[in-house]
Design an enzyme around this catalytic site. Structure first.
Site, PDB file in Angstrom:
ATOM      1  N   GLY A  45       0.894  -1.582  -0.166  1.00 21.74           N
ATOM      2  CA  GLY A  45      -0.024  -0.322  -0.349  1.00 21.74           C
ATOM      3  C   GLY A  45       1.034   0.812   0.156  1.00 21.74           C
ATOM      4  N   GLY A 102      -0.742   4.563   0.494  1.00 19.02           N
ATOM      5  CA  GLY A 102      -1.145   5.917   0.976  1.00 19.02           C
ATOM      6  C   GLY A 102      -0.611   6.977   2.918  1.00 19.02           C
ATOM      7  CG  LEU A 103      -1.567  10.678   3.203  1.00 21.04           C
ATOM      8  CD1 LEU A 103      -2.475  10.948   4.075  1.00 21.04           C
ATOM      9  CD2 LEU A 103      -0.586  11.213   2.924  1.00 21.04           C
ATOM     10  CB  ALA A 104      -0.077   4.662   6.342  1.00 25.09           C
ATOM     11  N   GLY A 105       1.728   4.554   4.051  1.00 21.41           N
ATOM     12  CA  GLY A 105       2.515   3.321   3.397  1.00 21.41           C
ATOM     13  C   GLY A 105       4.068   3.839   2.932  1.00 21.41           C
ATOM     14  CB  SER A 130     -14.109  18.948   2.068  1.00 16.80           C
ATOM     15  OG  SER A 130     -13.715  19.179   3.636  1.00 16.80           O
ATOM     16  NE  ARG A 156     -15.572  13.151   8.997  1.00 20.88           N
ATOM     17  CZ  ARG A 156     -15.264  13.613   8.720  1.00 20.88           C
ATOM     18  NH1 ARG A 156     -14.639  11.499   7.930  1.00 20.88           N
ATOM     19  NH2 ARG A 156     -14.598  14.188   7.812  1.00 20.88           N
ATOM     20  NE  ARG A 187     -11.228   8.772   9.638  1.00 22.00           N
ATOM     21  CZ  ARG A 187     -11.370  10.615   8.854  1.00 22.00           C
ATOM     22  NH1 ARG A 187     -10.900  11.402   9.152  1.00 22.00           N
ATOM     23  NH2 ARG A 187     -12.047  10.799   7.735  1.00 22.00           N
ATOM     24  CG  LEU A 230      -5.641  13.607   5.587  1.00 21.83           C
ATOM     25  CD1 LEU A 230      -5.824  15.093   4.702  1.00 21.83           C
ATOM     26  CD2 LEU A 230      -5.531  12.688   4.532  1.00 21.83           C
TER      27      LEU A 230
END
Lengths: 256, 636
Positions: B40, B42-45, B284, B330, B435, B441
């Site tokens: 992966g 994405g931001l983490a990967g 958003s 949310r 969350r 992010l």
């Protein structure tokens, strides 16, 4: 709506491709272009025919993965709109639509409408970054950036790396893509230390990857779904000239 | 199953600091002897691959798309939280920690959350240094805006494309390492199996999505950064390719799956327009800074919005939650929208929509200013619906967006399988049962840049995994299993396509395991899903072969795993007899507000796989709240 689609089919990179015609019946104007193809693919599979392979992911116009030339225009007829964001209300009942992959030597076809764009990653590898390792950074507010510079940098940074610019260009040049990254970093203080080095390396990489040269057609800017400006190419050219004139030979390593 | 969180002892604001000293380090010259797999980008990967490459490790990075820059983090819109308190409005590390624990409805591990708040400030610094073009004030300093569930302005943003810019920063950092030779990136490679040898994660098996080649990769540690499983509902804000396969395969090899029923429904997405709908588009949360949510006061009022006078409008979020108003979190905003639509006051053709109205903001700020803040979002809305949100209110409806559940990890982000680390949305993370906006992010980058590079070194030194060759029989066995699954899907030659099954599964899940769940509904789902799954394994129609690009075959594997996950989610929702955050059981509520049962459910439910046709085992990690005392979560 009833539409006639002429779609490029190609089994793989080693095969010849050709156009095949399909009828898309019952197309709703609220469908997106890709949803129309999804529906067609379901029908094809029902008839035992190989579905059309195409790249897509986010379907929101931001990942840059979708890549089809629609009636001769990368991403289709609507300005500033990716293929996945194009909706069928832009077409009329009875229209004939030609769908093909990005056409460029640097983007070999993988299958049907999907191409290999790893050349774009290789341009970024050549210098499209700031060399700052993790944990090294000063406070975020340490360097003020004039708002208009930050905004201009953002405009250039908004490139989604789809390659429509390459597909639109008669020379298949990647100037707009490359210059967008160069400009983004050239407009920010963080990009200054490597600014001259970056432009020389990225342009060299771009040239080595079989992209064509720029002869100022401007097709790229017209096709770009994110409104990336030709101004970036001008900035890149200026930086390239400055860097070329000011380039010093590499310091020879002294070994004893 | 031993669920030891390994949270360090000591005061909460000193835990991470002391842990960093206690953890063992890998000598700089020894780092290059270790290979780490990251699945992966994405931001983490991407951030993890970049940071570990910078440290000198050899990293093998895999993604299913044609480039690492396509990961779905790119679509995140609104912003990233950090406790900088640049706005002088009362923010602090402790307040961000507090807001996140409360926002998670008291179902997260305090130590992890506090660390996240501490690290948040460094993330902003790193991104700015990479050239991420955050919004700036006229004086040249960073701008902030407010987000749901917070009364301070702590969110940093780049117009409505913050995820894109953060991901591009991480992607660029990763590509720098590719150029340096420390990271090898394999695009169009899908992980289809985890290889565990003697109880330790030793590698993966991938399928090359162009040639179909099945290949084994061995490493000293494996990191999964493969995102969330929202696509189990078919319609979600996820990208079409997002799936649960990597973490599901790990689950079946012994990684506990925590809180799968904690799914987040985002209140503001563009409503469904027809059966052909392939995904839902997020608008958003940042829009709720300026937009006002309302529906007609009277049921069945079908007048055009500009024909409905103020006195006949119900600005229901402002009415029900005065102190947070339109910025209520949310889960609360989504349920409120569902409630008014169920009452027959919804708008749009289907009646499943509420208005998000910018006319007041446009009057107050000017159209130009509103365009500056949200320009791209307004354009996106118009492209999709054909309506102009500067002139008529946006129509929005809740949609599945994020999954707080995921593989269980300890304080070192390691799963219950030694060597297998999980970061970003793929882990069960720090968000508890809900969350807050702008924190995904934050978590992805915290995990990738500032936590994993430390904890993985500690693993390598203490576990001393040693080298293993891909010739090992376990790798060969895994390759054979992957090939067999492909043959199974291709061999059925049934009547229904993968998508047709996926859509039906999605409808079952949305109906019975969506915004509001009941015992009867969940039990019904647990009857319907296995039946549909059985049909899937008999009546699937996948054409072509495995030795070429075959998008139906790819989807078949993912949907097969979604079927199994769906059952686990329903089981988890059934067992958790309370309402908390994104998990709402109609039987446990206080006039529409979630009613927790702290005495019996203040814990993490970590499910353990016991076999394909056996019920999984529910293990518990008790949660203690020492610093943020349990309270009814009120946003009134």
């Amino acid at each position: 709506m009833k539409l006639k689609l002429n779609v490029w089919r190609q089994k793989n990179g080693a095969s010849q491709g050709q156009f095949v015609s399909y009828d898309a019946n019952d197309v709703s104007k609220d469908m997106s272009f890709l949803e129309m193809l999804d529906v067609l693919n379901e029908e094809l599979m029902g008839k035992g025919q190989d579905p059309i392979a195409f790249d897509h992911d986010c379907r929101e116009g931001i990942c840059g993965m979708c890549s089809m030339v629609i009636n001769g225009r990368p991403h289709g007829p609507q300005k500033n709109t990716t293929a996945c964001q194009l909706h069928m209300r832009q077409f009329n009942d009875g229209d004939e639509i030609t769908i093909e992959p990005w056409r460029a030597k640097a983007f070999p076809v993988v299958k049907d409408l999907a191409v290999d764009r790893s050349a774009l990653d290789r341009i970024i590898q050549a210098g499209g970054y700031v060399s700052v390792s993790t944990g090294n950074a000063p406070d975020g507010n340490a360097i003020p950036i004039p708002k208009q510079n930050a905004d201009r940098a953002f405009d250039a940074a908004a490139c989604i790396g789809c390659g429509a610019c390459v597909a639109a260009c008669p020379n298949a040049s990647a100037m707009l893509f490359t210059s967008a990254k160069i400009a983004h970093l050239a407009l920010l203080p963080q990009g200054q230390p490597e600014r001259m080095d970056r432009v020389l390396k990225m342009v060299a990489a771009m040239d080595a990857l079989d992209f064509g040269g720029c002869t100022n057609h401007g097709e790229c800017e017209a096709a770009c779904p994110k409104g990336i400006s030709l101004e970036n190419i001008a900035l890149m050219n200026r930086d390239f000239l400055k860097a070329s004139l000011g380039k010093r030979p590499e310091r020879a390593a002294s070994g004893d | 199953m031993n669920l030891d969180s390994k949270s360090p002892a000591g005061p909460i604001d000193k835990k991470w600091e002391s842990h960093q000293f206690e953890m063992k380090l890998v000598n700089p010259a020894n780092k290059r002897k270790h290979t780490i797999i990251v699945v992966g980008t994405g931001l983490a990967g991407a951030s993890a691959a970049a940071a570990m490459g910078e440290l000198g490790y050899n990293v093998l990075s895999f993604c299913y798309q044609d480039s690492p820059r396509r990961a779905h983090s790119i679509a995140a819109q609104g912003g990233i939280n950090a406790a900088k308190n640049y706005q002088n409005d009362g923010d602090s590390v402790f307040r961000l920690f507090y807001d996140t624990v409360k926002g998670g409805d008291f179902r997260a591990r305090e130590s992890n959350v506090h660390r996240l708040a501490e690290i948040s400030v460094k993330i902003i610094d790193q991104c700015v240094a990479q050239g991420v073009p955050f919004a700036r004030e006229y004086g040249g300093l960073l701008s902030n805006r407010s987000f749901g569930g917070a009364q301070v302005s702590r969110t940093f943003y780049a117009r409505g494309q913050t995820g894109q810019q953060l991901l591009i920063g991480a992607y660029q950092a990763m590509e720098r390492q590719v150029a340096a030779g420390t990271v090898k990136a394999y695009s169009r490679h899908e992980m289809l199996e985890l290889v565990v040898i003697d109880g330790i994660a030793r590698g993966i098996v991938t399928r090359d999505m162009v040639t179909g080649k099945i290949e084994s990769w061995s490493a000293d540690a494996v990191v999964l950064a493969t995102g969330g499983y929202g696509n189990v509902f078919y319609l979600s804000t996820n990208a079409k390719g997002c799936n649960t396969t990597a973490i599901w395969r790990a689950y079946k090899k012994g990684a506990a799956f925590a809180n799968p029923c904690y799914t987040q429904i985002h209140p503001t997405c563009i409503p469904v327009s027809g059966d052909h709908q392939s995904k839902l588009t997020l608008m958003s949360e940042s829009l709720r800074n300026d937009g006002r949510v309302w529906v007609p006061l009277k049921k069945g009022d079908k007048r055009a919005p500009d024909q409905i006078p103020e006195a006949e409008r119900d600005y229901y979020l402002e009415r029900k939650y005065p102190s947070y108003g339109n910025l209520a979190p949310r889960d609360i905003s989504s349920r409120a929208a569902k409630q008014v639509c169920d009452e027959g006051r919804g708008v749009g053709e289907t009646g499943f929509g509420v208005y998000l109205d910018f006319s007041d903001a446009i009057k107050r700020l000017s159209e130009a200013k509103v365009a500056e803040k949200y320009g791209n979002l307004f354009e996106m809305y118009e492209r999709i619906t054909g309506e102009n949100p500067y002139k008529v209110p946006m129509r929005i409806y809740p949609a599945i967006h994020y999954t707080m559940g995921g593989l269980w990890v300890d304080y070192n982000l390691q799963s219950t399988i030694p060597g297998l680390h999980v970061i970003g949305e793929a882990n069960f993370s720090d968000h508890g049962a809900n969350r807050l906006g702008a924190s995904a992010l934050m978590q992805g980058l915290a995990d990738g840049y500032f936590i994993l590079p430390y904890t993985i070194g500690h693993y390598l030194v203490t576990a001393k995994p040693g080298k293993v060759s891909t010739d090992h029989p376990e790798f060969k066995k895994a390759e054979a299993e992957v090939a067999a699954r492909s043959s199974h899907f291709l061999g059925m030659k049934g009547k229904r396509t993968v998508d047709s099954f996926h859509k039906e599964l999605g409808k079952i899940m949305w109906e019975y395991c969506g915004m509001a769940r009941t015992e009867a509904g969940l039990k019904k789902a647990l009857e319907l899903i296995p039946k549909l799954r059985e049909e899937f394994h008999k009546n699937l129609n996948v054409l072509g072969t495995a030795d070429e690009m075959n998008q139906s075959l790819e989807k078949a594997g993912r949907v097969s795993d979604f079927f199994e996950l769906a059952e686990l989610m329903c089981r988890d929702a059934l067992e958790r007899r309370e309402s908390c955050g994104g998990h709402f059981r109609e039987e446990f509520q206080d006039e529409g507000e979630a009613k927790r049962d702290d005495a019996n459910f203040s814990h993490v439910a970590a499910w353990e796989y016991t076999g394909d046709d056996k019920a999984p085992k529910r293990n518990i990690e008790p949660l203690n709240f020492e610093y943020v005392h349990l309270q009814t979560r009120s946003y009134k």
